[in-house]
Design a protein around this motif. Structure first.
Motif, PDB file in Angstrom:
ATOM      1  N   CYS A 239      79.072 -96.443 -28.420  1.00  0.00           N
ATOM      2  CA  CYS A 239      78.063 -97.428 -28.827  1.00  0.00           C
ATOM      3  C   CYS A 239      78.111 -98.639 -27.896  1.00  0.00           C
ATOM      4  N   SER A 240      79.315 -99.083 -27.580  1.00  0.00           N
ATOM      5  CA  SER A 240      79.488-100.227 -26.698  1.00  0.00           C
ATOM      6  C   SER A 240      78.931 -99.933 -25.310  1.00  0.00           C
ATOM      7  N   ALA A 241      79.236 -98.745 -24.789  1.00  0.00           N
ATOM      8  CA  ALA A 241      78.743 -98.372 -23.461  1.00  0.00           C
ATOM      9  C   ALA A 241      77.223 -98.288 -23.466  1.00  0.00           C
ATOM     10  N   ALA A 242      76.660 -97.777 -24.538  1.00  0.00           N
ATOM     11  CA  ALA A 242      75.199 -97.676 -24.631  1.00  0.00           C
ATOM     12  C   ALA A 242      74.565 -99.066 -24.643  1.00  0.00           C
TER      13      ALA A 242
ATOM     14  N   PRO B  76      85.742-101.811 -16.315  1.00  0.00           N
ATOM     15  CA  PRO B  76      85.606-102.446 -17.623  1.00  0.00           C
ATOM     16  C   PRO B  76      84.520-103.526 -17.629  1.00  0.00           C
ATOM     17  N   ALA B  77      83.872-103.675 -18.761  1.00  0.00           N
ATOM     18  CA  ALA B  77      82.788-104.652 -18.910  1.00  0.00           C
ATOM     19  C   ALA B  77      83.248-106.058 -18.541  1.00  0.00           C
ATOM     20  N   ALA B  78      84.449-106.423 -18.960  1.00  0.00           N
ATOM     21  CA  ALA B  78      84.936-107.771 -18.678  1.00  0.00           C
ATOM     22  C   ALA B  78      85.088-108.012 -17.181  1.00  0.00           C
ATOM     23  N   VAL B  79      85.546-107.010 -16.453  1.00  0.00           N
ATOM     24  CA  VAL B  79      85.711-107.140 -14.997  1.00  0.00           C
ATOM     25  C   VAL B  79      84.349-107.307 -14.330  1.00  0.00           C
TER      26      VAL B  79
ATOM     27  N   SER C 295      77.915-112.192 -21.428  1.00  0.00           N
ATOM     28  CA  SER C 295      77.781-111.151 -22.455  1.00  0.00           C
ATOM     29  C   SER C 295      78.708-109.969 -22.173  1.00  0.00           C
ATOM     30  N   LEU C 296      78.793-109.567 -20.909  1.00  0.00           N
ATOM     31  CA  LEU C 296      79.684-108.462 -20.554  1.00  0.00           C
ATOM     32  C   LEU C 296      81.146-108.842 -20.757  1.00  0.00           C
ATOM     33  N   ILE C 297      81.492-110.081 -20.438  1.00  0.00           N
ATOM     34  CA  ILE C 297      82.869-110.536 -20.682  1.00  0.00           C
ATOM     35  C   ILE C 297      83.174-110.478 -22.179  1.00  0.00           C
ATOM     36  N   ALA C 298      82.277-111.007 -22.997  1.00  0.00           N
ATOM     37  CA  ALA C 298      82.477-111.016 -24.450  1.00  0.00           C
ATOM     38  C   ALA C 298      82.587-109.584 -24.975  1.00  0.00           C
ATOM     39  N   GLU C 299      81.735-108.703 -24.477  1.00  0.00           N
ATOM     40  CA  GLU C 299      81.771-107.299 -24.889  1.00  0.00           C
ATOM     41  C   GLU C 299      83.111-106.667 -24.508  1.00  0.00           C
TER      42      GLU C 299
END
Length: 144
Positions: free
Chosen positions: A8-11, A82-85, A134-138
């Motif tokens: 779900c997160s990746a989507a 990773p989203a945060a990176v 937003s990507l960092i928070a995710e």
């Protein structure tokens, strides 16, 4: 096997990562092989806000800028990053461009944050800041 939460997160991240990744890919590729006049123009513009950038060769500056943009595109487009990176990379780049917007004369209306006609191209980069954060928070949320 990925959990339902991870899928779900990746989507949720996919539209952000694909659109911004494509933008950076195009921008990075467009600077490869830039002619001398283009390289000097980009470097001089950046050096008005960040003087240390004016101390290197203009062609080298544009090659490094292109490589940086392509690295950010790669971080966004590869799902193993990773989203945060990826978010930190986008956020850092956007802070740099927003610095140009805030510090370069003629980009904003006098005494205001509102962009002039010339400033719109940089002011719009605020969307990158929002996406990066937003990507960092995710990414942080994924690790909890």
């Amino acid at each position: 096997m990925a959990s339902g939460w991870a899928r779900c997160s990746a989507a949720r991240q996919l539209p952000l990562r694909l659109t911004v990744g494509a933008f950076f890919l195009n921008s990075g590729f467009s600077k490869i092989g830039a002619d001398e006049a283009t390289a000097e123009g980009l470097q001089q513009f950046a050096a008005t806000t960040y003087p240390f950038l004016g101390k290197q060769d203009a062609q080298k500056f544009v090659r490094l800028l292109s490589a940086g943009e392509l690295a950010i595109a790669t971080a966004l487009l590869l799902p193993v990053v990773p989203a945060a990176v990826a978010g930190v990379a986008v956020t850092a780049f956007s802070v740099g461009t927003l610095g140009l917007y805030l510090r370069t004369p003629g980009m904003r209306e006098e005494g205001s944050l509102r962009p002039t006609e010339q400033g719109i191209a940089l002011a719009k980069d605020v969307w990158m800041l929002g996406i990066g954060v937003s990507l960092i928070a995710e990414g942080v949320n994924e690790h909890r």
